[in-house]
Design a protein around this motif. Structure first.
Motif, short mmCIF file in Angstrom:
data_model
loop_
_atom_site.label_atom_id
_atom_site.label_comp_id
_atom_site.label_asym_id
_atom_site.label_seq_id
_atom_site.Cartn_x
_atom_site.Cartn_y
_atom_site.Cartn_z
N LEU A 1 0.84 -1.20 0.00
CA LEU A 1 0.00 0.00 0.00
C LEU A 1 0.87 1.24 0.00
CD1 LEU A 1 -3.01 -0.72 2.35
CD2 LEU A 1 -2.92 -0.71 -0.12
N ASP A 2 1.95 1.18 0.73
CA ASP A 2 2.93 2.27 0.76
C ASP A 2 4.28 1.61 1.00
OD1 ASP A 2 3.05 1.70 3.54
OD2 ASP A 2 1.44 3.13 3.92
N ASP A 3 5.26 2.35 1.39
CA ASP A 3 6.60 1.76 1.56
C ASP A 3 6.67 0.73 2.68
OD1 ASP A 3 7.57 3.21 -0.52
OD2 ASP A 3 8.32 4.85 0.71
N ASP A 4 5.78 0.82 3.68
CA ASP A 4 5.86 -0.08 4.82
C ASP A 4 4.81 -1.17 4.84
OD1 ASP A 4 8.00 1.40 5.85
OD2 ASP A 4 6.63 2.84 6.78
N SER A 5 3.62 -0.91 4.34
CA SER A 5 2.52 -1.85 4.46
C SER A 5 2.56 -2.87 3.32
CB SER A 5 1.18 -1.08 4.43
OG SER A 5 0.13 -1.97 4.68
N MET A 6 2.83 -4.14 3.70
CA MET A 6 3.05 -5.15 2.70
C MET A 6 2.52 -6.50 3.17
SD MET A 6 6.76 -5.94 0.91
CE MET A 6 7.67 -5.52 2.35
N VAL A 7 1.89 -7.26 2.24
CA VAL A 7 1.46 -8.63 2.51
C VAL A 7 1.99 -9.52 1.39
CG1 VAL A 7 -0.62 -7.97 3.78
CG2 VAL A 7 -0.76 -8.39 1.33
N HIS A 8 2.06 -10.81 1.69
CA HIS A 8 2.53 -11.80 0.71
C HIS A 8 1.58 -12.99 0.76
CE1 HIS A 8 4.90 -15.23 -0.74
NE2 HIS A 8 5.44 -14.34 -1.55
N MET A 9 1.14 -13.46 -0.42
CA MET A 9 0.22 -14.59 -0.49
C MET A 9 0.86 -15.77 -1.20
SD MET A 9 -3.58 -14.99 -2.12
CE MET A 9 -3.05 -15.32 -3.79
N SER A 10 0.61 -16.96 -0.67
CA SER A 10 1.02 -18.21 -1.31
C SER A 10 -0.18 -19.14 -1.32
CB SER A 10 2.16 -18.88 -0.54
OG SER A 10 3.28 -18.04 -0.50
N ALA A 11 -0.32 -19.90 -2.39
CA ALA A 11 -1.40 -20.88 -2.50
C ALA A 11 -0.78 -22.26 -2.69
CB ALA A 11 -2.32 -20.53 -3.66
N LEU B 1 -5.15 -24.25 -0.30
CA LEU B 1 -4.74 -23.65 0.97
C LEU B 1 -4.08 -22.32 0.68
CD1 LEU B 1 -4.26 -23.91 4.05
CD2 LEU B 1 -2.11 -25.04 3.48
N LEU B 2 -4.60 -21.26 1.28
CA LEU B 2 -4.01 -19.92 1.12
C LEU B 2 -3.28 -19.55 2.40
CD1 LEU B 2 -6.97 -18.01 -0.54
CD2 LEU B 2 -4.96 -18.97 -1.65
N VAL B 3 -2.08 -19.02 2.24
CA VAL B 3 -1.29 -18.55 3.37
C VAL B 3 -0.92 -17.10 3.08
CG1 VAL B 3 0.81 -18.84 4.73
CG2 VAL B 3 -0.38 -20.85 3.83
N ILE B 4 -1.37 -16.21 3.97
CA ILE B 4 -1.10 -14.78 3.83
C ILE B 4 -0.10 -14.39 4.92
CG2 ILE B 4 -2.09 -12.47 3.72
CD1 ILE B 4 -3.33 -14.39 1.66
N ASP B 5 1.03 -13.86 4.50
CA ASP B 5 2.02 -13.35 5.46
C ASP B 5 1.82 -11.86 5.61
OD1 ASP B 5 3.48 -15.82 5.86
OD2 ASP B 5 4.25 -15.56 3.82
N LEU B 6 1.54 -11.43 6.83
CA LEU B 6 1.39 -10.01 7.13
C LEU B 6 2.78 -9.47 7.43
CD1 LEU B 6 -1.75 -10.32 9.44
CD2 LEU B 6 -1.68 -9.78 6.98
N VAL B 7 3.46 -9.05 6.39
CA VAL B 7 4.85 -8.61 6.51
C VAL B 7 4.95 -7.35 7.38
CG1 VAL B 7 6.90 -7.89 5.22
CG2 VAL B 7 5.37 -9.64 4.26
N ASP B 8 4.01 -6.45 7.20
CA ASP B 8 3.98 -5.20 7.97
C ASP B 8 3.60 -5.50 9.42
OD1 ASP B 8 3.77 -2.64 8.91
OD2 ASP B 8 1.97 -2.15 7.76
N GLN B 9 4.44 -5.12 10.34
CA GLN B 9 4.20 -5.37 11.77
C GLN B 9 2.89 -4.74 12.25
OE1 GLN B 9 6.48 -7.33 13.28
NE2 GLN B 9 5.27 -7.43 15.13
N ALA B 10 2.52 -3.59 11.71
CA ALA B 10 1.29 -2.90 12.13
C ALA B 10 0.05 -3.71 11.79
CB ALA B 10 1.21 -1.52 11.49
#
Length: 190
Positions: free
Chosen positions: A38-48, A70-79
Protein backbone atom coordinates in the motif's frame (compact mmCIF):
# COMPACT_ATOMS: atom_id res chain seq x y z
CA UNK A 1 29.44 -11.89 -41.95
CA UNK A 2 28.64 -15.40 -40.73
CA UNK A 3 30.63 -14.85 -37.58
CA UNK A 4 28.60 -11.71 -36.80
CA UNK A 5 25.29 -13.55 -37.31
CA UNK A 6 26.41 -16.34 -34.95
CA UNK A 7 27.49 -13.83 -32.31
CA UNK A 8 24.20 -11.92 -32.65
CA UNK A 9 22.20 -15.15 -32.33
CA UNK A 10 24.01 -16.12 -29.13
CA UNK A 11 23.65 -12.65 -27.58
CA UNK A 12 19.91 -12.36 -28.35
CA UNK A 13 19.15 -15.90 -27.15
CA UNK A 14 21.04 -15.34 -23.88
CA UNK A 15 19.29 -12.02 -23.30
CA UNK A 16 15.87 -13.55 -23.85
CA UNK A 17 16.43 -16.43 -21.44
CA UNK A 18 17.78 -14.22 -18.63
CA UNK A 19 14.35 -12.70 -17.99
CA UNK A 20 12.63 -16.09 -17.79
CA UNK A 21 14.82 -17.35 -14.93
CA UNK A 22 13.02 -15.69 -12.01
CA UNK A 23 10.14 -17.55 -10.38
CA UNK A 24 7.90 -17.30 -7.34
CA UNK A 25 9.80 -18.22 -4.18
CA UNK A 26 13.27 -17.58 -5.58
CA UNK A 27 13.40 -13.78 -5.37
CA UNK A 28 13.44 -11.31 -2.50
CA UNK A 29 10.05 -10.45 -1.01
CA UNK A 30 10.22 -6.90 -2.36
CA UNK A 31 10.53 -8.23 -5.93
CA UNK A 32 8.11 -11.14 -5.55
CA UNK A 33 5.00 -10.88 -7.74
CA UNK A 34 2.95 -12.28 -4.86
CA UNK A 35 3.71 -9.30 -2.64
CA UNK A 36 1.28 -6.39 -2.45
CA UNK A 37 2.13 -2.94 -1.05
CA UNK A 38 0.00 0.00 0.00
CA UNK A 39 2.93 2.27 0.76
CA UNK A 40 6.60 1.76 1.56
CA UNK A 41 5.86 -0.08 4.82
CA UNK A 42 2.52 -1.85 4.46
CA UNK A 43 3.05 -5.15 2.70
CA UNK A 44 1.46 -8.63 2.51
CA UNK A 45 2.53 -11.80 0.71
CA UNK A 46 0.22 -14.59 -0.49
CA UNK A 47 1.02 -18.21 -1.31
CA UNK A 48 -1.40 -20.88 -2.50
CA UNK A 49 -0.89 -24.63 -2.16
CA UNK A 50 -2.70 -27.69 -3.49
CA UNK A 51 -1.05 -30.53 -1.56
CA UNK A 52 -3.44 -33.15 -2.97
CA UNK A 53 -1.98 -32.52 -6.45
CA UNK A 54 1.59 -31.25 -5.94
CA UNK A 55 2.59 -31.29 -2.24
CA UNK A 56 5.66 -29.05 -2.56
CA UNK A 57 4.53 -26.57 -5.23
CA UNK A 58 3.69 -23.00 -4.28
CA UNK A 59 1.47 -20.77 -6.43
CA UNK A 60 0.37 -17.17 -6.46
CA UNK A 61 -2.28 -15.99 -8.90
CA UNK A 62 -2.18 -18.91 -11.37
CA UNK A 63 -3.70 -21.98 -9.69
CA UNK A 64 -3.16 -24.99 -11.98
CA UNK A 65 -6.09 -27.20 -10.91
CA UNK A 66 -9.54 -27.13 -9.41
CA UNK A 67 -10.05 -28.37 -5.88
CA UNK A 68 -9.02 -27.66 -2.32
CA UNK A 69 -6.61 -24.77 -2.13
CA UNK A 70 -4.74 -23.65 0.97
CA UNK A 71 -4.01 -19.92 1.12
CA UNK A 72 -1.29 -18.55 3.37
CA UNK A 73 -1.10 -14.78 3.83
CA UNK A 74 2.02 -13.35 5.46
CA UNK A 75 1.39 -10.01 7.13
CA UNK A 76 4.85 -8.61 6.51
CA UNK A 77 3.98 -5.20 7.97
CA UNK A 78 4.20 -5.37 11.77
CA UNK A 79 1.29 -2.90 12.13
CA UNK A 80 -1.07 -5.33 10.35
CA UNK A 81 -0.53 -7.83 13.17
CA UNK A 82 -2.12 -5.40 15.63
CA UNK A 83 -5.42 -4.88 13.78
CA UNK A 84 -8.18 -7.30 12.77
CA UNK A 85 -7.53 -8.60 9.24
CA UNK A 86 -9.94 -10.72 7.21
CA UNK A 87 -10.12 -12.48 3.85
CA UNK A 88 -12.93 -12.63 1.30
CA UNK A 89 -12.65 -14.75 -1.85
CA UNK A 90 -15.19 -13.99 -4.57
CA UNK A 91 -15.89 -15.63 -7.89
CA UNK A 92 -15.26 -12.69 -10.24
CA UNK A 93 -13.72 -9.31 -9.52
CA UNK A 94 -16.21 -7.34 -7.41
CA UNK A 95 -16.12 -7.66 -3.65
CA UNK A 96 -19.69 -6.38 -3.41
CA UNK A 97 -21.51 -7.72 -6.48
CA UNK A 98 -19.93 -11.14 -7.06
CA UNK A 99 -20.55 -14.41 -5.21
CA UNK A 100 -18.49 -14.87 -2.04
CA UNK A 101 -16.86 -18.31 -2.06
CA UNK A 102 -14.99 -18.07 1.25
CA UNK A 103 -15.03 -15.55 4.06
CA UNK A 104 -12.67 -15.48 7.01
CA UNK A 105 -13.88 -12.88 9.48
CA UNK A 106 -11.40 -10.24 10.60
CA UNK A 107 -9.30 -11.29 13.56
CA UNK A 108 -5.92 -10.58 15.09
CA UNK A 109 -2.87 -12.47 13.82
CA UNK A 110 0.03 -11.73 16.22
CA UNK A 111 2.25 -14.29 14.49
CA UNK A 112 1.71 -12.49 11.15
CA UNK A 113 0.30 -15.52 9.33
CA UNK A 114 -3.26 -16.01 8.09
CA UNK A 115 -4.35 -19.43 6.85
CA UNK A 116 -7.48 -20.40 5.01
CA UNK A 117 -8.71 -23.25 2.88
CA UNK A 118 -11.25 -23.13 0.11
CA UNK A 119 -12.46 -25.23 -2.79
CA UNK A 120 -12.06 -23.50 -6.14
CA UNK A 121 -13.65 -24.48 -9.44
CA UNK A 122 -12.27 -23.47 -12.82
CA UNK A 123 -12.60 -19.73 -13.37
CA UNK A 124 -11.62 -16.24 -12.26
CA UNK A 125 -11.57 -15.28 -8.57
CA UNK A 126 -10.36 -12.38 -6.48
CA UNK A 127 -8.89 -12.54 -2.97
CA UNK A 128 -9.58 -9.42 -0.90
CA UNK A 129 -7.53 -8.91 2.26
CA UNK A 130 -8.92 -6.16 4.46
CA UNK A 131 -7.50 -4.70 7.65
CA UNK A 132 -9.81 -2.80 9.98
CA UNK A 133 -7.74 0.32 10.55
CA UNK A 134 -8.23 4.03 10.02
CA UNK A 135 -8.03 4.33 7.07
CA UNK A 136 -8.80 0.67 6.21
CA UNK A 137 -6.09 -1.30 4.43
CA UNK A 138 -7.15 -3.22 1.38
CA UNK A 139 -5.16 -5.68 -0.76
CA UNK A 140 -6.35 -7.58 -3.82
CA UNK A 141 -5.09 -10.69 -5.61
CA UNK A 142 -6.67 -11.94 -8.84
CA UNK A 143 -6.73 -15.74 -9.17
CA UNK A 144 -6.99 -17.79 -12.35
CA UNK A 145 -7.91 -21.40 -11.61
CA UNK A 146 -7.15 -24.05 -14.22
CA UNK A 147 -7.05 -21.50 -17.04
CA UNK A 148 -4.40 -20.98 -19.68
CA UNK A 149 -2.75 -17.59 -19.49
CA UNK A 150 -2.02 -16.99 -23.16
CA UNK A 151 0.15 -13.96 -22.44
CA UNK A 152 2.55 -16.13 -20.42
CA UNK A 153 2.52 -18.84 -23.09
CA UNK A 154 3.31 -16.23 -25.75
CA UNK A 155 6.14 -14.74 -23.67
CA UNK A 156 7.62 -18.19 -23.01
CA UNK A 157 7.48 -19.10 -26.71
CA UNK A 158 9.08 -15.88 -27.94
CA UNK A 159 12.65 -16.80 -26.94
CA UNK A 160 12.75 -20.15 -28.73
CA UNK A 161 10.89 -18.70 -31.72
CA UNK A 162 13.37 -15.83 -32.13
CA UNK A 163 16.27 -18.25 -31.71
CA UNK A 164 14.77 -20.50 -34.40
CA UNK A 165 14.32 -17.55 -36.76
CA UNK A 166 17.90 -16.40 -36.19
CA UNK A 167 19.23 -19.92 -36.77
CA UNK A 168 17.18 -20.11 -39.98
CA UNK A 169 18.67 -16.79 -41.09
CA UNK A 170 22.14 -18.10 -40.22
CA UNK A 171 21.52 -21.27 -42.25
CA UNK A 172 20.30 -19.21 -45.20
CA UNK A 173 23.38 -16.95 -45.06
CA UNK A 174 25.65 -19.99 -44.84
CA UNK A 175 24.01 -21.62 -47.86
CA UNK A 176 24.37 -18.41 -49.89
CA UNK A 177 28.03 -17.91 -48.96
CA UNK A 178 30.70 -18.41 -51.60
CA UNK A 179 32.36 -21.23 -49.61
CA UNK A 180 29.12 -23.22 -49.41
CA UNK A 181 28.45 -22.72 -53.13
CA UNK A 182 31.98 -23.89 -53.97
CA UNK A 183 31.56 -26.93 -51.72
CA UNK A 184 28.20 -27.85 -53.34
CA UNK A 185 29.72 -27.42 -56.82
CA UNK A 186 32.64 -29.73 -55.90
CA UNK A 187 30.17 -32.35 -54.63
CA UNK A 188 28.27 -32.29 -57.97
CA UNK A 189 31.41 -32.87 -59.99
CA UNK A 190 32.11 -36.20 -58.34
Amino acid sequence: MIKKVIQLTIIITAALYCGIASAHGKVSIEEDTCTRRLDDDSMVHMSAYQPQHEPSDQYCTEIPREGNTLLVIDLVDQALRNIPVGIRIVRGTSEVDDETVTYLRPSYHPDGVMRGETSLDKGLYTVFITGEAVPPVHYRYPLRVQMINYANVFRAAMGPLIALLLLTLLGYKLMKSQQAQNWRASRRLR
